[in-house]
Design an enzyme around this catalytic site. Structure first.
Site, short mmCIF file in Angstrom:
data_model
loop_
_atom_site.label_atom_id
_atom_site.label_comp_id
_atom_site.label_asym_id
_atom_site.label_seq_id
_atom_site.Cartn_x
_atom_site.Cartn_y
_atom_site.Cartn_z
CD GLU A 208 -38.61 26.91 -10.04
OE1 GLU A 208 -39.64 27.62 -10.11
OE2 GLU A 208 -37.62 27.25 -9.37
CE LYS B 15 -32.20 30.50 -5.45
NZ LYS B 15 -33.01 29.81 -4.45
CG HIS C 68 -50.17 37.42 -37.70
ND1 HIS C 68 -50.43 37.65 -39.04
CD2 HIS C 68 -51.37 37.20 -37.11
CE1 HIS C 68 -51.75 37.60 -39.23
NE2 HIS C 68 -52.34 37.31 -38.08
O1 PA5 Z 1 -41.41 27.73 -7.09
C1 PA5 Z 1 -40.51 28.08 -6.38
O2 PA5 Z 1 -40.24 27.51 -5.31
C2 PA5 Z 1 -39.66 29.29 -6.75
O3 PA5 Z 1 -39.93 29.75 -8.01
C3 PA5 Z 1 -39.93 30.40 -5.73
O4 PA5 Z 1 -41.27 30.82 -5.83
C4 PA5 Z 1 -39.00 31.58 -5.95
O5 PA5 Z 1 -37.67 31.15 -5.99
C5 PA5 Z 1 -39.17 32.59 -4.83
O6 PA5 Z 1 -38.94 31.97 -3.59
P1 PA5 Z 1 -39.39 32.60 -2.23
O7 PA5 Z 1 -40.87 32.63 -2.21
O8 PA5 Z 1 -38.83 31.71 -1.19
O9 PA5 Z 1 -38.83 33.98 -2.18
#
Ligand code: PA5
Length: 445
Positions: A267, A412, A296
């Site tokens: 990410e 989203k 494996h």
């Molecule tokens: O790294 C990130 O920003 C995302 O993966 C968030 O952790 C995830 O979308 C959850 O977001 P939030 O903590 O605002 O609910």
């Protein structure tokens, strides 16, 4: 606590000059991280009062048999990683629901007793749809069982902003803070990971102490091997097409760390735009594996498939004491098993780890090794910071912003429109031209 990094084969001689240039660039990036620390480093020096607050809240929750973490992504993976690495025997005490698959939710709910269950609702933004849905569902369940949600629910969120903070203020929920400058996937060393640790009887201050020790080593040691690993990674990705980064752990306890790393790396690095706003579509694909199991499964691909991967193999030093002997009857079972006689399962595990490293290297695959003397809270804290720093430094060389995630917004928006959220149909039209209907697909049988 000792953690060692062996970089494996040196880079091709033709890249030595470039490696030097990249290392110097990373050295100056480390200096700027020191001068102006990002949130995930800033919290290391302020963390001990947070550790204390986590211990207090954990003591308050002692009376509950089960604690359920509600969250997703960076708000759930840290808790799972801490539990699996340091207290795997307490999987029933700390349950982490990091999805909204209705089958899992209902199965988990049906296995719990509301009177003896507490919840951590974790969301930095406070507005994540999956976490909101989990909260609504379990709060209703508590109410229906005659429980007072404010006694059972702790909210972990931004100190000022977002719907969870507003709810906490309105209904008097107990809260812990995620500092505004710490993003989800960098939040494991805030109450997001520290409160679950405290609930499991792990001292959050030890996680923080290990994390600090790693950061200070990278900060103070000009030729820290982490910089060479990141520089080598960038050169191999760019000049040898090795854009897949495998993290293979020889420890079941570290397999969730692989998932945590995959989220952090994927990410943070996978971006359409560079820091100047130019379209570049850069990234490095993380792939988590576990030894010996994946010998494996994936190792065939690793050894003989496309040479598009780099490897980091995580291992625990030597054998555990006491060893777990296989017993004396191997040869009696079959002459084919005689070679196992007199050995322990620890020795076989170690032999397989070394076997995989040497075989991959012999096949010309780049293998680095991260070796832990032991796996305790301090070491895990150090590993968290090792990977966070590696990610931020790799982003620097890719010239992308590691802290944003614009690519997840479109999905989203479409989901919100499908759920009837006001204003989102228009946003989908802007995005796609129209609200697309799902087609059923062709029947296969
Ligand atoms: O790294 C990130 O920003 C995302 O993966 C968030 O952790 C995830 O979308 C959850 O977001 P939030 O903590 O605002 O609910």
């Amino acid at each position: 606590m000792t953690v060692r990094l062996d970089l494996g084969h040196p880079l091709a001689a033709v890249h030595a000059g470039l490696a030097r240039i990249l290392r110097e660039k990373l050295q100056s990036t480390v200096k700027s991280l020191e001068a102006s620390p990002p949130g995930f480093l800033e919290i290391l020096d302020e963390g001990d009062s947070v550790a204390e607050r986590c211990r207090e809240e954990a003591a308050r929750l002692q009376k509950f048999e089960t604690v359920v973490v509600l969250g997703i992504g960076g708000s759930a993976l840290g808790a799972r990683t801490v539990r699996d690495a340091l207290a795997p025997e307490f999987a029933a005490r700390l349950v982490v629901i990091d999805n909204i698959d209705p089958v899992t939710i209902v199965r988990t709910r049906d296995s719990l007793d509301p009177k003896s269950t507490a919840f951590f609702v974790v969301s930095k933004s406070g507005s994540t749809a999956e976490t909101a849905a989990q909260l609504i569902l379990f709060r209703t369940w508590l109410l229906e069982a005659g429980c007072n949600p404010a006694e059972h629910i702790t909210l972990i969120t931004d100190p000022k902003n977002g719907p969870l903070r507003a709810l906490a203020t309105r209904d008097g929920y107990s809260t812990l803070e995620i500092p505004p400058r710490v993003g989800g996937r960098f939040s494991v060393l805030t109450p997001v990971g520290l409160l679950p640790a405290a609930v499991l009887g792990i001292d959050p201050a030890e996680l923080l102490a290990g994390a600090r020790a790693m950061w200070h080593a990278v900060r103070d040691q000009e030729d820290h091997p982490l910089l060479d690993w990141v520089a080598g990674h960038a050169i191999r990705a760019e000049h040898a097409g090795q854009q897949i980064q495998v993290l293979m752990s020889y420890s079941d306890r570290l397999s969730t760390l692989g998932d945590w790393f995959a989220q952090l790396w994927g990410e943070s690095l996978g971006k359409k735009l560079d820091r100047a706003g130019k379209v570049v579509h850069r990234g490095s694909t993380p792939l988590a594996a576990v030894g010996a199991t994946d010998q494996h499964s994936l190792v065939q691909l690793f050894a003989e498939g496309p040479a598009d991967k780099q490897f980091l193999i995580l291992g625990l030093d030597g054998a555990r004491a006491p060893l777990t002997p296989l017993g004396a009857e191997a040869a009696e079972l079959s002459a084919d098993f005689a070679y196992l006689e007199g050995h322990s399962i620890d020795e076989l595990f170690e032999a397989e780890r070394i076997g995989t490293i040497q075989a991959l290297r012999a096949a010309g695959r780049p293998v680095a090794r991260l070796q832990l003397e032991k796996l305790d809270a301090a070491t895990l804290g150090a590993l968290f910071v090792f990977f966070e720093l590696a990610t931020v430094l790799a982003a620097d060389l890719l010239d992308v912003d590691p802290y944003d995630q614009p690519g997840v917004e479109a999905g989203k928006i479409i989901a919100f429109a499908r759920m009837g959220r006001a204003g989102y149909e228009e946003k989908v039209r802007e995005l796609l031209g129209e609200v697309a209907e799902e087609t059923p697909g062709a029947p296969l049988f």
